[in-house]
Design an enzyme around this catalytic site. Structure first.
Site, PDB file in Angstrom:
ATOM      1  N   GLU A  47      24.593  -7.355  36.795  1.00 51.46           N
ATOM      2  CA  GLU A  47      25.488  -6.207  36.633  1.00 51.46           C
ATOM      3  C   GLU A  47      26.343  -6.384  35.386  1.00 51.46           C
ATOM      4  O   GLU A  47      26.673  -7.499  34.988  1.00 51.46           O
ATOM      5  CB  GLU A  47      26.421  -6.032  37.841  1.00 51.46           C
ATOM      6  CG  GLU A  47      25.722  -5.686  39.137  1.00 51.46           C
ATOM      7  CD  GLU A  47      25.429  -6.896  39.990  1.00 51.46           C
ATOM      8  OE1 GLU A  47      24.831  -6.737  41.070  1.00 51.46           O
ATOM      9  OE2 GLU A  47      25.793  -8.022  39.575  1.00 51.46           O
ATOM     10  N   SER A  48      26.719  -5.253  34.803  1.00 49.19           N
ATOM     11  CA  SER A  48      27.655  -5.235  33.690  1.00 49.19           C
ATOM     12  C   SER A  48      28.750  -4.223  34.006  1.00 49.19           C
ATOM     13  O   SER A  48      28.486  -3.173  34.602  1.00 49.19           O
ATOM     14  CB  SER A  48      26.966  -4.854  32.376  1.00 49.19           C
ATOM     15  OG  SER A  48      26.027  -5.840  31.988  1.00 49.19           O
TER      16      SER A  48
END
Length: 298
Positions: A47-48
């Protein structure tokens, strides 16, 4: 040419190259949503998180979360990574005790804890947990997650739980059964997409590690074959355990959860479950460490 500050932060660990690496992207007000998705794909991390100014007077910042494949409503590891970065690298902890983040699921408060003047962890308060029944054949489930049906622990319910995203929570008899799981990622992705499930989360109380729970998380439906250490899923798990009466409903419960060992990225989460009239308050805490600092030019 736009210059975008980008960081890799290992969340839920004090050791570099452990825990869950989150992409933390600042200056996101310069980006379109398509560009955010492309950056998340380029970083290719589970995830970012993208930091934006908030339009809500109550919140300090707005955040958006992306996997390499799609936007998701909430991510615990990226929240820890971002707020650790802000508290340490940018000195925000010298000015205030915490911040309030505006997310797709509402406001998420985060505070940082100090010892001898140093930040030891950040703690987020997740949205109120909720659960939902799911009907699934035991043999089908065992094939999806790649375990023997007999290794699933029917002492506890197989249900969906949510503190931001829906997770399929599967109780297992022991840690070895979890570590040996070889999921059918294509079939699991299809199943989870059909049921609006973000991740399939295996858990057990029977572990050789010094912790209360041992877990493992698969999320192929949202572009993550295996998520190393998951703040959202473990928060949802804690909510399920409370709502099902597995942990006390009349006193605060502290849970130490281990995850990531099976893929060589061990991490630790500290979850606090506080009784409340309508629903428990779920607080998830962990440390982090910054590994990469960079500039992305567009």
């Amino acid at each position: 040419m736009r210059k975008i500050r980008v960081y890799h932060v290992d969340a839920f660990t004090t050791e570099k190259f452990g825990g869950n690496t989150a992409g933390v992207v600042l200056d996101a007000e310069k980006l379109t949503e398509d560009e955010m998705q492309n950056i998340a794909k380029e970083l290719n991390l589970p995830e970012s998180v993208f930091l934006l100014p908030s339009t809500n007077e109550e919140a300090d910042y707005k955040v958006k979360f992306f996997t390499p494949a799609e936007e998701i409503n909430f991510c615990g590891s990226a929240t820890v990574g971002l707020t650790w970065l802000l508290a340490t690298e940018f000195g925000l902890a010298e000015k205030k005790d915490g911040i309030l983040l505006e997310t797709n699921i509402g406001h998420v408060p985060v505070v940082w804890h100090k010892k001898d003047g140093n930040i030891i962890d950040v703690e987020m308060t997740q949205v109120s947990p909720k659960t939902q029944d799911i009907t699934i054949d035991l043999e089908v489930l065992s094939q999806l997650i790649g375990v023997k049906a007999a290794s699933i622990d029917l002492t506890y319910p197989i249900k969906l739980a949510n503190t931001g995203n829906w997770h399929l929570l599967v109780p297992m008899k022991d840690q070895m059964d979890i570590d040996n799981a070889i999921p059918d990622l294509a079939a699991l992705a299809k199943h989870n997409k059909e049921h609006n499930i973000s991740t399939t989360h295996l858990y057990t109380f029977n572990t050789t590690k010094e912790c209360d729970l041992y877990t493992r998380d698969f999320a192929p439906g949202i572009g993550i074959p295996e998520d190393p250490v998951t703040g959202a899923a473990n928060g949802a798990l804690a909510g399920l355990l409370y709502l099902e009466g597995v942990i006390p409903q009349h006193e605060t419960t502290h849970l130490k959860i281990a995850q990531g060992d099976a893929i060589g990225r061990p991490g630790t989460l500290y979850v606090k479950v506080i009784p409340n009239d309508s629903a428990p308050v779920i607080k998830v805490a962990g440390a982090a460490t910054i590994t990469i600092r960079g500039i992305l030019t567009i």
